[in-house]
Design a protein around this motif. Structure first.
Motif, short mmCIF file in Angstrom:
data_model
loop_
_atom_site.label_atom_id
_atom_site.label_comp_id
_atom_site.label_asym_id
_atom_site.label_seq_id
_atom_site.Cartn_x
_atom_site.Cartn_y
_atom_site.Cartn_z
N ILE A 74 0.86 -1.20 0.00
CA ILE A 74 0.00 0.00 0.00
C ILE A 74 0.89 1.23 0.00
N ILE A 75 0.67 2.10 -0.98
CA ILE A 75 1.46 3.33 -1.06
C ILE A 75 0.53 4.55 -1.00
N SER A 76 1.13 5.69 -0.69
CA SER A 76 0.40 6.96 -0.81
C SER A 76 0.15 7.22 -2.29
N PRO A 77 -1.05 7.67 -2.63
CA PRO A 77 -1.37 7.92 -4.04
C PRO A 77 -0.90 9.29 -4.52
N PHE A 96 -3.67 1.63 -2.78
CA PHE A 96 -3.45 3.00 -2.33
C PHE A 96 -4.32 3.30 -1.11
N ALA A 97 -3.79 4.08 -0.18
CA ALA A 97 -4.60 4.60 0.92
C ALA A 97 -4.57 6.11 0.78
N ASP A 98 -5.74 6.73 0.82
CA ASP A 98 -5.85 8.16 0.52
C ASP A 98 -5.03 9.00 1.50
N ILE A 99 -4.80 10.24 1.10
CA ILE A 99 -4.05 11.19 1.93
C ILE A 99 -5.00 12.07 2.73
N ILE A 106 -0.14 10.14 3.83
CA ILE A 106 -1.10 9.05 3.97
C ILE A 106 -1.95 9.24 5.24
N ASP A 107 -3.26 9.05 5.10
CA ASP A 107 -4.23 9.25 6.18
C ASP A 107 -4.34 7.95 6.98
N PRO A 108 -3.99 7.97 8.27
CA PRO A 108 -4.02 6.73 9.05
C PRO A 108 -5.37 6.00 9.00
N ASP A 109 -6.48 6.75 8.99
CA ASP A 109 -7.79 6.09 8.92
C ASP A 109 -7.96 5.35 7.60
N ALA A 110 -7.54 6.00 6.51
CA ALA A 110 -7.64 5.37 5.20
C ALA A 110 -6.72 4.15 5.14
N LEU A 111 -5.55 4.27 5.75
CA LEU A 111 -4.61 3.15 5.75
C LEU A 111 -5.19 1.96 6.52
N ARG A 112 -5.73 2.25 7.70
CA ARG A 112 -6.33 1.19 8.52
C ARG A 112 -7.41 0.46 7.72
N ALA A 113 -8.24 1.24 7.02
CA ALA A 113 -9.34 0.64 6.26
C ALA A 113 -8.83 -0.17 5.07
N ALA A 114 -7.63 0.17 4.58
CA ALA A 114 -7.12 -0.51 3.38
C ALA A 114 -6.34 -1.79 3.70
#
Ligand SMILES: *Cc1c(COP(=O)(O)O)cnc(C)c1O
Length: 366
Positions: A74-77, A96-99, A106-114
């Motif tokens: 998973i990378i920052s887009p 990708f996990a959104d910023i 990278i947004d930790p909430d988006a990363l957690r969800a991904a």
């Protein structure tokens, strides 16, 4: 024209380049070792391995962790294309996990969800010289048993909780001509992991442990001492350069406050920004469009840049790629890519240059 980035070479750099030429030791020699020592000091990492570019630093980091079909990264887009290209070279699937629009990282909430069980590597990008929320990224990655490969190409010396970036797992720095520390071309991998450091040192030089003793298939990603000689003297003035960028950024933020539709860059708590770029967002509430602003700034002698004009996956070659999974996309990154403009902030600016930038932006937008 006040350029958005500028290369200025000192007498100390010329002298060291000439010493290298006279020494006859042009590649992976003593000046490259000095650069590696500077890299260890900059990051506090146990190992710093100099390589031919920031991209090869990323590629070697991904290769060293040995990914393959079915593994996920998973990378920052919102990044330079090198992050995605290097992740794809690993053989893994890339998602990708959104910023966050506050810090562009990278947004930790988006990363957690991904996160899924297949995720082996998470790659935050410390964009524009600001560390991602490395604490949150660390705990999310650790929870899933994933490793962190930091893209620190723009973030030499940036800190989180007082600690420089570059020790969360593997990290890649760039010494490309426009970066805060430059060599022309060059890069650095930093890590505290002895085994990964060993593999990366071997991969960088044809997979060779000692002359004609091949450990594994490898590459030529060596750095030249000529390039290292351009970079090394910059570490003597490293903290002054950051301080100058910081002063310019704070003048810009004072001078550009309270303009409709102009969102200034934030420095969240616990982080120290090193201002590779000073990036504003021009929103729909602004008097002119972003592109209009850029062309009117140019008329007034102020250079600017767009980093980056689209989310990194938003090109046909990646949308069609069998190992790039765009899914629903990353709406924040996609919108922010239409809003960002970077203004000159580098240490070569005189205070009068900074004033000219402020006056020009104010004249166009208010
Ligand atoms: C510059 C950059 C790279 C690549 O570094 P090179 O030295 O140009 O290969 C990778 N990621 C980001 C975010 C960069 O800005």
């Amino acid at each position: 024209m006040i350029p958005v980035s500028s290369v200025s070479v000192t007498e100390a750099q010329r002298r060291l380049v000439n010493e290298v030429l006279d020494s006859g030791h042009l590649v992976q020699g003593p000046v490259v070792e000095r650069l590696e020592a500077c890299g260890r000091e900059m990051t506090g990492a146990a190992h710093a391995i100099a390589v031919s570019s920031g991209t090869s630093a990323l590629e070697l980091a991904f290769e060293a962790v040995q990914l393959g079909p079915g593994d996920e990264v998973i990378i920052s887009p919102f990044t330079f294309v090198a992050t995605l290209n290097a992740a794809l070279q690993s053989g893994a699937d890339v998602r990708f996990a959104d910023i966050s629009e506050i810090d562009f990282t990278i947004d930790p909430d988006a990363l957690r969800a991904a996160m899924t069980d297949a995720v082996r590597v998470v790659t935050p990008v410390h964009l524009y010289g600001l560390a991602a929320d490395i604490d949150a990224v660390r705990s999310i990655a650790a929870h899933a048993g994933a490793l962190i490969i930091e893209d620190a190409a723009q973030a030499h010396g940036a800190t989180f909780d007082g600690r420089p970036v570059g020790t969360a797992g593997l990290a890649a720095f760039s010494f490309y001509a426009t970066k805060n520390v430059f060599a022309g071309e060059g890069g650095l991998v930093t890590t505290d992991d002895d085994d990964l450091a060993d593999v990366i040192r071997i991969l960088r030089n044809q997979g060779m442990r000692a002359r004609y003793d091949y450990d594994r298939p490898g590459h030529n990603h060596r750095m030249t001492d000529l390039a290292a000689a351009v970079a090394v003297p910059q570490f003597d003035t490293f903290h002054d350069a950051i301080a100058a960028r910081r002063r310019n950024a704070s003048l810009l933020s004072e001078g550009l406050a309270d303009i409709d539709g102009l969102v200034l860059p934030a420095t969240p708590d616990r982080r120290e920004h090193v201002w590779h770029q000073y990036t504003v967002r021009v929103t729909a509430a602004a008097r002119v469009s972003r592109n209009e602003l850029i062309s009117r700034l140019a008329d007034r002698g102020v250079g600017s840049g767009i980093y980056y004009p689209a989310a990194v996956y938003d090109y046909q070659c990646f949308r069609d790629h069998p190992r790039v999974e765009v899914g629903e996309g990353c709406p924040v990154a996609e919108r922010v890519a239409t809003e960002v403009v970077s203004l000159p902030v580098h240490q070569q600016l005189a205070e009068s240059d900074v004033e000219q930038v402020i006056d020009a932006v104010r004249a166009v937008l208010s």
